[in-house]
Design a protein around this motif. Structure first.
Motif, PDB file in Angstrom:
ATOM      1  N   THR A  22       0.883  -1.299   0.249  1.00 18.46           N
ATOM      2  CA  THR A  22       0.328   0.085  -0.424  1.00 18.46           C
ATOM      3  C   THR A  22       0.995   1.469   0.439  1.00 18.46           C
ATOM      4  O   THR A  22       2.309   1.599  -0.092  1.00 18.46           O
ATOM      5  CB  THR A  22      -0.709   0.297   1.362  1.00 18.46           C
ATOM      6  N   LEU A  24       1.056   5.804   0.825  1.00 16.52           N
ATOM      7  CA  LEU A  24       0.192   7.263   1.980  1.00 16.52           C
ATOM      8  C   LEU A  24       0.427   7.828   0.336  1.00 16.52           C
ATOM      9  O   LEU A  24       1.853   8.210   0.647  1.00 16.52           O
ATOM     10  CB  LEU A  24       1.175   7.018   2.671  1.00 16.52           C
ATOM     11  N   THR A  40      -6.252   8.438   8.239  1.00 18.86           N
ATOM     12  CA  THR A  40      -6.052   8.133   7.006  1.00 18.86           C
ATOM     13  C   THR A  40      -5.001   6.735   7.013  1.00 18.86           C
ATOM     14  O   THR A  40      -5.078   5.822   6.628  1.00 18.86           O
ATOM     15  CB  THR A  40      -6.529   8.568   6.171  1.00 18.86           C
ATOM     16  N   HIS A  41      -3.667   7.532   6.895  1.00 17.94           N
ATOM     17  CA  HIS A  41      -2.754   7.290   6.934  1.00 17.94           C
ATOM     18  C   HIS A  41      -1.979   5.613   7.949  1.00 17.94           C
ATOM     19  O   HIS A  41      -2.077   4.954   7.565  1.00 17.94           O
ATOM     20  CB  HIS A  41      -1.021   8.221   7.053  1.00 17.94           C
ATOM     21  N   THR A  44      -4.423   2.758   6.826  1.00 17.66           N
ATOM     22  CA  THR A  44      -4.215   2.263   5.584  1.00 17.66           C
ATOM     23  C   THR A  44      -2.901   1.465   6.201  1.00 17.66           C
ATOM     24  O   THR A  44      -2.906   0.324   5.444  1.00 17.66           O
ATOM     25  CB  THR A  44      -3.447   3.366   4.677  1.00 17.66           C
ATOM     26  N   VAL A 195      -6.374   2.485   0.234  1.00 15.51           N
ATOM     27  CA  VAL A 195      -7.591   3.247   1.390  1.00 15.51           C
ATOM     28  C   VAL A 195      -7.352   4.538   1.039  1.00 15.51           C
ATOM     29  O   VAL A 195      -7.059   5.214   1.343  1.00 15.51           O
ATOM     30  CB  VAL A 195      -6.714   3.009   3.288  1.00 15.51           C
ATOM     31  N   ARG A 196      -8.761   5.068   1.102  1.00 15.89           N
ATOM     32  CA  ARG A 196      -9.184   6.089   0.761  1.00 15.89           C
ATOM     33  C   ARG A 196     -10.195   6.841   1.828  1.00 15.89           C
ATOM     34  O   ARG A 196     -11.423   5.803   2.430  1.00 15.89           O
ATOM     35  CB  ARG A 196      -9.677   6.567  -0.924  1.00 15.89           C
TER      36      ARG A 196
END
Length: 430
Positions: A22, A24, A40-41, A44, A195-196
């Protein structure tokens, strides 16, 4: 690019021995993250590591610098942002070498491939993806863009058809826009998990089509998070919270808490513990506002239960410079929020401190400490021992285990306390 011979569904992209990869997307436009962005980071990275743990694979978390806008980019911020990722969120970053500002050759190559496929139309002098043409090309290849979009979104439903008939891929100056740049970067890094925020769910239909048109080996899985909005007053920055004394461990817990399986007592304290408690799949939930009171309550709760090694590291990072034995004693015996611990470390420093007027039982506390230094068995210390050790009285709970403080410190404080008592006695007789 080579055409695909086989395409895996996103569900299988996170299964097997292949690493879960993934990224960032970090915009270096400020020296500190907004709280919602850091969440969010963090989520993720947690999702990647949790998926890897379930499948026996490894996780790779890369940083991609979104630095194509010169007016909002300052590379001087990058070390501070990486420090927040490493020290506050505890994200194990694999590398931070990809820059969108260096991606122009990749973006041009991808655009040329799309043009050869016949899915690009000129609109107002800029290249746009023609959705109808894209669907026609994909279906002719035997691909199902709507079905792929359905499977790509793991934890929520998304719109299967883009809202617009044509999607701009370039700015007027020729720079790649978000849809094209993100997909090409994810292909370049072999990303398997994206991931958002939930505000970007409807971008999935566009980007799945770009992945298929550009012959991705497999589609990544898409997870979506509810947004953590700023307060009504001002953006909430991570650096300001840490400067105010919030523990990094408490901030991690607060950010991840809605996505964790319930646990009794204080929450998980480390990145690894958080990943082990992460729900599968992540709940979609609804947007929320940053609740500083809730964060402060979690900070107080965690301060009383934090593992000593974590508490010691956080106290050092907060700037406490006391003697190592003093710092260890504060961690062991004064389990309070960081500002209280930092203040006590400063008061217990071996320098000279001014003493407040002695409290009622100050003389009793002096005699108690004298006996303790002689090794005599003693009842619990009197409350005013805090004044003897620090010169201040507003330090509740100070006292147990003082025999573990350095003898030199205790003796120096006894001398200072006796002098303060003498001055107070002399002043009262005038």
């Amino acid at each position: 690019m080579e055409p695909l011979s086989r395409r895996n569904a996103p569900a299988t992209a996170l299964e097997g021995a292949e690493p879960v990869r993934t990224r960032l997307g970090v915009s270096p436009n400020h020296a500190s993250f907004r709280v919602g962005v850091l969440r969010t980071h963090l989520l993720t990275a947690l999702a990647a590591h949790a998926a890897a743990a379930r499948t026996g694979a490894t996780a790779q978390v890369r940083v991609r610098w979104d630095d194509t806008d010169p007016s909002r980019t300052d590379r001087r911020h990058e070390p501070d942002l990486l420090t927040e990722l490493a020290d506050v969120a505890q994200i194990p970053v694999t590398d931070a070498d990809l820059r969108q500002s260096h991606g122009a050759p990749r973006y041009r190559q991808a655009l040329a491939h799309l043009q050869e496929s016949g899915v690009i139309r000129d609109e107002g002098g800029t290249a746009c993806l023609d959705i109808a043409a894209a669907d026609h090309v994909l279906k002719r290849r035997g691909q199902d863009p709507e079905g792929a979009t359905t499977h790509a979104a793991v934890n929520t439903r998304v719109q299967l058809q883009p809202a617009q008939a044509r999607v701009r891929l370039l700015r007027s100056d020729g720079r790649a826009l978000w849809h094209l740049a993100s997909v090409v970067d994810d292909l370049h890094q072999h990303t398997t998990l994206i991931v958002r925020g939930s505000d970007k769910t409807n971008a999935t239909a566009i980007q799945v089509r770009l992945f298929q048109l550009l012959d991705a080996a497999r589609l990544p899985a898409f997870l979506f998070l509810p947004r953590l909005r700023d307060t009504d007053h001002a953006p909430s920055r991570v650096a300001a919270l840490i400067e105010a004394g919030i523990r990094p461990s408490a901030l991690r817990w607060y950010l991840a808490e809605p996505f964790l399986a319930p646990t009794p007592g204080a929450g998980p304290q480390t990145f690894t513990q958080l990943a082990a408690r992460l729900r599968d799949p992540l709940p979609a939930g609804s947007d929320a506002r940053f609740d500083q009171q809730r964060l402060a309550a979690l900070d107080r709760k965690l301060s009383g239960a934090l593992h000593n090694s974590i508490a010691r590291d956080e106290l050092r990072r907060a700037g406490a410079t006391a003697h190592p034995r003093v710092l260890d004693w504060v961690v062991d015996h004064y389990r309070r929020p960081l500002p209280h611990q930092r203040r006590l470390c400063a008061l217990l420093d071996e320098g000279t401190h001014a003493y407040e007027p002695p409290p009622p039982r100050a003389a009793e506390a002096v005699r108690w400490l004298e006996r303790r230094l002689r090794g005599e068995a003693e009842a619990p210390p009197p409350p005013d021992l805090a004044w003897v050790l620090t010169g201040e009285t507003n330090l509740p709970g100070l006292g147990p285990g003082v025999d573990r403080l350095p003898d030199e410190l205790l003796k120096a404080r006894l001398i200072a306390a006796r002098q303060a008592l003498s001055r107070a006695s002399a002043a009262s007789m005038r």
